[in-house]
Design a protein around this motif. Structure first.
Motif, PDB file in Angstrom:
ATOM      1  N   ASN A 351      41.743 -34.524 -35.962  1.00  0.00           N
ATOM      2  CA  ASN A 351      42.054 -35.291 -37.171  1.00  0.00           C
ATOM      3  C   ASN A 351      41.234 -36.573 -37.203  1.00  0.00           C
ATOM      4  O   ASN A 351      40.716 -36.970 -38.258  1.00  0.00           O
ATOM      5  N   ILE A 352      41.093 -37.208 -36.053  1.00  0.00           N
ATOM      6  CA  ILE A 352      40.259 -38.404 -35.951  1.00  0.00           C
ATOM      7  C   ILE A 352      38.800 -38.051 -36.221  1.00  0.00           C
ATOM      8  O   ILE A 352      38.096 -38.745 -36.955  1.00  0.00           O
ATOM      9  N   VAL A 353      38.327 -36.950 -35.628  1.00  0.00           N
ATOM     10  CA  VAL A 353      36.948 -36.511 -35.818  1.00  0.00           C
ATOM     11  C   VAL A 353      36.662 -36.273 -37.301  1.00  0.00           C
ATOM     12  O   VAL A 353      35.632 -36.703 -37.832  1.00  0.00           O
ATOM     13  N   LYS A 354      37.593 -35.598 -37.987  1.00  0.00           N
ATOM     14  CA  LYS A 354      37.394 -35.275 -39.408  1.00  0.00           C
ATOM     15  C   LYS A 354      37.300 -36.552 -40.246  1.00  0.00           C
ATOM     16  O   LYS A 354      36.472 -36.654 -41.157  1.00  0.00           O
ATOM     17  N   SER A 355      38.156 -37.527 -39.937  1.00  0.00           N
ATOM     18  CA  SER A 355      38.126 -38.776 -40.709  1.00  0.00           C
ATOM     19  C   SER A 355      36.802 -39.513 -40.500  1.00  0.00           C
ATOM     20  O   SER A 355      36.259 -40.111 -41.439  1.00  0.00           O
ATOM     21  N   ILE A 356      36.250 -39.440 -39.280  1.00  0.00           N
ATOM     22  CA  ILE A 356      34.987 -40.125 -38.988  1.00  0.00           C
ATOM     23  C   ILE A 356      33.824 -39.461 -39.709  1.00  0.00           C
ATOM     24  O   ILE A 356      33.014 -40.113 -40.375  1.00  0.00           O
ATOM     25  N   ILE A 357      33.718 -38.144 -39.593  1.00  0.00           N
ATOM     26  CA  ILE A 357      32.553 -37.450 -40.175  1.00  0.00           C
ATOM     27  C   ILE A 357      32.605 -37.444 -41.700  1.00  0.00           C
ATOM     28  O   ILE A 357      31.560 -37.449 -42.358  1.00  0.00           O
ATOM     29  N   ASP A 358      33.812 -37.422 -42.260  1.00  0.00           N
ATOM     30  CA  ASP A 358      33.914 -37.469 -43.726  1.00  0.00           C
ATOM     31  C   ASP A 358      33.396 -38.797 -44.266  1.00  0.00           C
ATOM     32  O   ASP A 358      32.692 -38.840 -45.278  1.00  0.00           O
ATOM     33  N   ALA A 360      31.300 -40.807 -42.749  1.00  0.00           N
ATOM     34  CA  ALA A 360      29.889 -41.001 -42.389  1.00  0.00           C
ATOM     35  C   ALA A 360      28.964 -40.030 -43.112  1.00  0.00           C
ATOM     36  O   ALA A 360      27.749 -40.235 -43.130  1.00  0.00           O
ATOM     37  N   GLY A 361      29.512 -38.980 -43.701  1.00  0.00           N
ATOM     38  CA  GLY A 361      28.676 -37.986 -44.375  1.00  0.00           C
ATOM     39  C   GLY A 361      28.031 -37.009 -43.412  1.00  0.00           C
ATOM     40  O   GLY A 361      26.937 -36.488 -43.671  1.00  0.00           O
ATOM     41  N   ILE A 362      28.710 -36.727 -42.298  1.00  0.00           N
ATOM     42  CA  ILE A 362      28.218 -35.751 -41.321  1.00  0.00           C
ATOM     43  C   ILE A 362      28.745 -34.368 -41.709  1.00  0.00           C
ATOM     44  O   ILE A 362      29.933 -34.200 -41.977  1.00  0.00           O
ATOM     45  N   GLU A 363      27.867 -33.403 -41.723  1.00  0.00           N
ATOM     46  CA  GLU A 363      28.258 -32.036 -42.108  1.00  0.00           C
ATOM     47  C   GLU A 363      28.747 -31.273 -40.880  1.00  0.00           C
ATOM     48  O   GLU A 363      28.126 -31.311 -39.819  1.00  0.00           O
ATOM     49  N   LEU A 364      29.879 -30.583 -41.032  1.00  0.00           N
ATOM     50  CA  LEU A 364      30.438 -29.794 -39.930  1.00  0.00           C
ATOM     51  C   LEU A 364      30.599 -28.350 -40.371  1.00  0.00           C
ATOM     52  O   LEU A 364      31.162 -28.062 -41.428  1.00  0.00           O
ATOM     53  N   GLN A 365      30.101 -27.455 -39.523  1.00  0.00           N
ATOM     54  CA  GLN A 365      30.289 -26.020 -39.732  1.00  0.00           C
ATOM     55  C   GLN A 365      30.995 -25.444 -38.508  1.00  0.00           C
ATOM     56  O   GLN A 365      30.624 -25.732 -37.375  1.00  0.00           O
ATOM     57  N   ILE A 366      32.032 -24.620 -38.773  1.00  0.00           N
ATOM     58  CA  ILE A 366      32.819 -24.031 -37.692  1.00  0.00           C
ATOM     59  C   ILE A 366      32.708 -22.516 -37.771  1.00  0.00           C
ATOM     60  O   ILE A 366      32.964 -21.923 -38.823  1.00  0.00           O
ATOM     61  N   ALA A 367      32.330 -21.930 -36.658  1.00  0.00           N
ATOM     62  CA  ALA A 367      32.315 -20.464 -36.546  1.00  0.00           C
ATOM     63  C   ALA A 367      33.230 -20.091 -35.390  1.00  0.00           C
ATOM     64  O   ALA A 367      32.999 -20.514 -34.251  1.00  0.00           O
ATOM     65  N   SER A 368      34.273 -19.331 -35.692  1.00  0.00           N
ATOM     66  CA  SER A 368      35.236 -19.012 -34.642  1.00  0.00           C
ATOM     67  C   SER A 368      35.758 -17.584 -34.820  1.00  0.00           C
ATOM     68  O   SER A 368      36.039 -17.156 -35.940  1.00  0.00           O
ATOM     69  N   VAL A 369      35.862 -16.893 -33.705  1.00  0.00           N
ATOM     70  CA  VAL A 369      36.482 -15.560 -33.673  1.00  0.00           C
ATOM     71  C   VAL A 369      37.660 -15.650 -32.728  1.00  0.00           C
ATOM     72  O   VAL A 369      37.497 -15.977 -31.549  1.00  0.00           O
ATOM     73  N   TYR A 370      38.847 -15.387 -33.274  1.00  0.00           N
ATOM     74  CA  TYR A 370      40.060 -15.543 -32.468  1.00  0.00           C
ATOM     75  C   TYR A 370      40.008 -14.619 -31.254  1.00  0.00           C
ATOM     76  O   TYR A 370      39.807 -13.415 -31.374  1.00  0.00           O
ATOM     77  N   GLY A 371      40.137 -15.230 -30.073  1.00  0.00           N
ATOM     78  CA  GLY A 371      40.104 -14.472 -28.836  1.00  0.00           C
ATOM     79  C   GLY A 371      38.732 -14.418 -28.193  1.00  0.00           C
ATOM     80  O   GLY A 371      38.600 -13.939 -27.065  1.00  0.00           O
ATOM     81  N   LYS A 372      37.692 -14.914 -28.901  1.00  0.00           N
ATOM     82  CA  LYS A 372      36.329 -14.810 -28.356  1.00  0.00           C
ATOM     83  C   LYS A 372      35.626 -16.156 -28.229  1.00  0.00           C
ATOM     84  O   LYS A 372      34.660 -16.274 -27.482  1.00  0.00           O
ATOM     85  N   GLY A 373      36.053 -17.158 -28.965  1.00  0.00           N
ATOM     86  CA  GLY A 373      35.420 -18.465 -28.819  1.00  0.00           C
ATOM     87  C   GLY A 373      35.101 -19.124 -30.150  1.00  0.00           C
ATOM     88  O   GLY A 373      35.278 -18.538 -31.218  1.00  0.00           O
TER      89      GLY A 373
END
Length: 388
Positions: A351-358, A360-373
């Motif tokens: 939650n802290i990370v999201k508030s900082i990057i929003d 600052a204008g930092i773009e975040l992309q998340i790729a996740s497969v449950y059980g694999k990483g």
């Protein structure tokens, strides 16, 4: 959330809710007032018709003078014969019916009055009409609704503020308690870390002390998150040039002991001399929370990849693990949300990370497969990233 913003938001919600609830009675009120207005308009037309008939009654045809037919600003009228053909009329569109009575036709009202045969210029009907306007009704309704909405909004703000006072006092005491606790926690943490480092300098490595050291680093990450959460709304975080390559490697070295407790390997792939313009405290929160989460949710003897590179128009920082993955990506940034409560923590790091990057204008992309990483990719664009 700011108390004033909370009160304004909820006062607005309550006002909108009341406005929706008032739609049905407002519709009924408007319908009723239109019906009353139409009845009142019928009486107005009847008065005008009586006036015209009275003037015709007073006119003496034997004097052989022209009859000055009355004209009105808001009403039109005309005389028609038995076949409803106009003898004299000021009405541009005659009524569609030819029966005596009061009629409404697309915003226009007509009153058809039968006349005694052959008495008034051979006319059989007197028609009086006028344009209906509901503007005053709508204007009154809008004024009433706005007045009610304003009153409800003000009262909501007042009562929400009154109701919030006890909670505000509790929150202030809680904030003060947390601040005092944070101060008290920081001192023994520092003492433990310093004494472990001093012991290692003069004695061989001890696996038990290494575990204590790793545990204190985990606790320090939680402490730093709590400290940032308390201070971030009051402090201005100034940006400065940072060698991200060097800084990221330092944080990896810092967490290596924590990763070693689970035999997790951190593999850095860091390009040299990548610089950004950012705040060190906020950058630490981003890196530390990603490394801490990657270690926390990785399997024993797992691997974490940390990549830092520069592309054509951005600097990219990647954290990749082969751990448990994320079940609900949309919720991980909610404060206090934890997918796995067995892993510990307070659910505030991301939650802290999201508030900082929003901000600052930092773009975040998340790729996740449950059980694999999971893979978290942060993109720093100019002017945050200094491209070479």
């Amino acid at each position: 959330m700011n108390d004033n913003r909370y009160a304004l938001k909820n006062a607005f919600v309550y006002t909108m809710l009341v406005a929706v609830l008032l739609l049905a009675p407002t519709y009924l009120y408007v319908t009723y007032m239109k019906y009353v207005y139409e009845i009142q308009y019928e009486f107005k037309l009847k008065r005008q018709s009586h006036l015209i008939i009275q003037l015709m009654e007073e006119f003496d045809q034997k004097e052989k003078q022209a009859f000055d037919y009355p004209r009105f600003r808001s009403f039109q009228s005309g005389l028609y014969d038995v076949h409803f053909k106009p003898l004299f009329t000021l009405i541009s569109s005659p009524p569609k019916t030819q029966k005596a009575g009061y009629y409404l036709d697309e915003g226009y009202a007509y009153l058809i009055v039968p006349l005694p045969e052959g008495r008034y210029f051979e006319a059989s009907y007197l028609v009086v009409g006028g344009e209906l306007s509901y503007a005053r009704i709508y204007q009154d309704v809008v004024i009433i609704l706005l007045s009610i909405a304003a009153l409800i909004f003000v009262l909501s703000l007042f009562f929400l503020d009154r109701f919030a006072l006890p909670f505000q006092r509790v929150n202030k005491r809680l904030d003060q308690f947390i601040k005092d606790s944070m101060h008290e926690i920081n001192t023994p943490l520092s003492i433990i870390n310093v004494n472990i480092d001093l012991y290692h300098r003069s004695n061989p490595q001890n696996k038990y002390l290494q575990r204590i050291k790793a545990a204190t680093k985990t606790l320090a990450t939680l402490y730093n998150d709590m400290d940032y959460l308390i201070k971030n709304e009051r402090l201005a975080f100034e940006y400065e040039p940072i060698n991200l390559s060097h800084y990221l490697q330092e944080r990896i070295d810092y967490f290596s002991e924590v990763a070693a407790l689970k035999n997790i390997t951190i593999e850095p792939h860091i390009a040299e001399k990548i610089e950004i313009n950012f705040n060190p405290t906020q950058l630490q929160r981003i890196i530390d929370n990603n490394l801490s989460n990657a270690i926390k949710y990785s399997h024993e003897e797992g691997k974490i990849e940390v990549i830092l590179e520069q592309s054509e128009n951005r600097c990219v920082m990647v954290f990749r693990d082969n751990g448990v993955g994320i079940e609900d990506v949309n919720r991980i940034f909610e404060r206090y949300y934890r997918e796995n409560r067995d892993k510990g923590g307070f659910g505030i790091g991301l939650n802290i990370v999201k508030s900082i990057i929003d901000k600052a204008g930092i773009e975040l992309q998340i790729a996740s497969v449950y059980g694999k990483g999971s893979t978290f990719t942060y993109s720093f664009y100019p002017p945050l990233c200094k491209l070479s």
